[in-house]
Design an enzyme around this catalytic site. Sequence first.
Site, PDB file in Angstrom:
ATOM      1  CG  HIS A  32      -1.989   0.999   1.242  1.00 29.30           C
ATOM      2  ND1 HIS A  32      -2.119   1.959   2.231  1.00 29.30           N
ATOM      3  CD2 HIS A  32      -2.998   1.231   0.365  1.00 29.30           C
ATOM      4  CE1 HIS A  32      -3.164   2.721   1.969  1.00 29.30           C
ATOM      5  NE2 HIS A  32      -3.712   2.313   0.851  1.00 29.30           N
ATOM      6  CE  LYS A  77      -1.053   4.991  -1.565  1.00 29.55           C
ATOM      7  NZ  LYS A  77      -1.704   4.462  -0.356  1.00 29.55           N
ATOM      8  CG  ASP A  83      19.912  10.908  -8.833  1.00 29.34           C
ATOM      9  OD1 ASP A  83      19.836   9.868  -9.517  1.00 29.34           O
ATOM     10  OD2 ASP A  83      19.929  12.039  -9.334  1.00 29.34           O
ATOM     11  CG  HIS A  87      -6.707   8.917  -0.438  1.00 24.55           C
ATOM     12  ND1 HIS A  87      -5.359   8.645  -0.584  1.00 24.55           N
ATOM     13  CD2 HIS A  87      -7.348   7.723  -0.533  1.00 24.55           C
ATOM     14  CE1 HIS A  87      -5.196   7.342  -0.775  1.00 24.55           C
ATOM     15  NE2 HIS A  87      -6.382   6.759  -0.741  1.00 24.55           N
ATOM     16  CE  LYS A 104      -3.994   6.869   2.791  1.00 32.71           C
ATOM     17  NZ  LYS A 104      -5.404   6.794   2.794  1.00 32.71           N
ATOM     18  CG  ASP A 137       1.710  18.112  22.486  1.00 33.74           C
ATOM     19  OD1 ASP A 137       0.542  18.520  22.652  1.00 33.74           O
ATOM     20  OD2 ASP A 137       2.245  17.257  23.217  1.00 33.74           O
TER      21      ASP A 137
END
Length: 386
Positions: free
Chosen positions: A127, A129, A134, A304, A306, A311
């Site tokens: 899942h 991404k 380099d 979408h 996450k 703090d």
Amino acid sequence: MAARRIPRRYRAVDEHFVAGNRVELLRDGREAYPSMLAAIAGANEQILLEMYWFDSDKAGRRFAEALAEAAARGVETALLYDAVGSIGVDESMFDELRKAGVKVAQFGPIAPWRRRFRLDRLTRRDHRKVLVVDGEIGFTGGINVANAWLSVEDGGGGWRDDMVRVEGPVVRGLIRGMLSAWRHAGGEPIGRTRPSHHGHAQPGSQLARVIGEGYSKVRHEITRAYVHQLYHAKKTAWIRNAYFVPDPSVTRALTRACDRGVDVRVLVPAETDVEIVRHASRATWARLLRHGVRIYEYDGAILHAKSAVIDGRWSTIGTFNLDYLSLRWLLEVNLCVLDDDFGSTMQRSFLYDLEQSREVDARAHRFRPLGDRLLEWLLYRFRKLL
């Protein structure tokens, strides 16, 4: 909070933050895609791209063209995509990339005719991404390569999401995770690129750490970091989560934070691409609302993201949802940043999203229709399958 009230496994978490990084928050595909494509265009030695959903639509073709051009100029280029996440894609696009010299591997092929295929592998998905160029520039977050993340003006869905661009030694953590999944998928050998800044001045001053939900050795790493920070929060804990179906340990940490006066806010989508998850999520709200957790529904495009900021100092952005699949089955990755300036950026971004959101009314939620409550209760009981 008194140590005796914190579960033992969350009392002390060795977070291994790495110094010398520069992290930039990128909001939506509008900011992320140009930055990612520019990094690919500027690659000299190697491009590593790991995508759960790599579509063959307008966005996908843009990235495919950029990868092919990089391979043509002699840059080692590797693409890993997930079989389920990218289901329905035109496979000829990947064949064209292979012909152009790009190393392409598929994670978790749906192949019941194979001798060692097992049904439980259908739930073990990649899942993540991740883009690394380099060995120096890294990207991660919730953004896949598909039209959903193109801006509306560019013909896309304009989904609301977070990505980060990072430079510095912490990028090595992204590389390790990607190469582990690459080997698991049986990809061709990939060379090792040493960052040119190795041994020289670091790109920035921020502390950062890559954490992941991978194989057995690193299971529950992201959850432990999240919950540890919630138990030690003093002022604020602001969370964005696309598929928010928290397990009891997360729910307990959120409510206890509220009980001791922490401003806990959770932003979820009002409209989602997985409707059954939205219903399962609402089954958890009553207890959170009773304790004072403020829940908001984002009214713009599909949310979408996450990400979280606690703090105003500890921030995390990545692919991890607070649900059972991310905890138990999916390969995930998050970047955590320990920095006041970046934390302030995250807080401003969160408050900007709240302007396009509506707060859930505790009384209205309590007296919602009986049919809705029964559906939510039922779907929550099947949360392990969602």
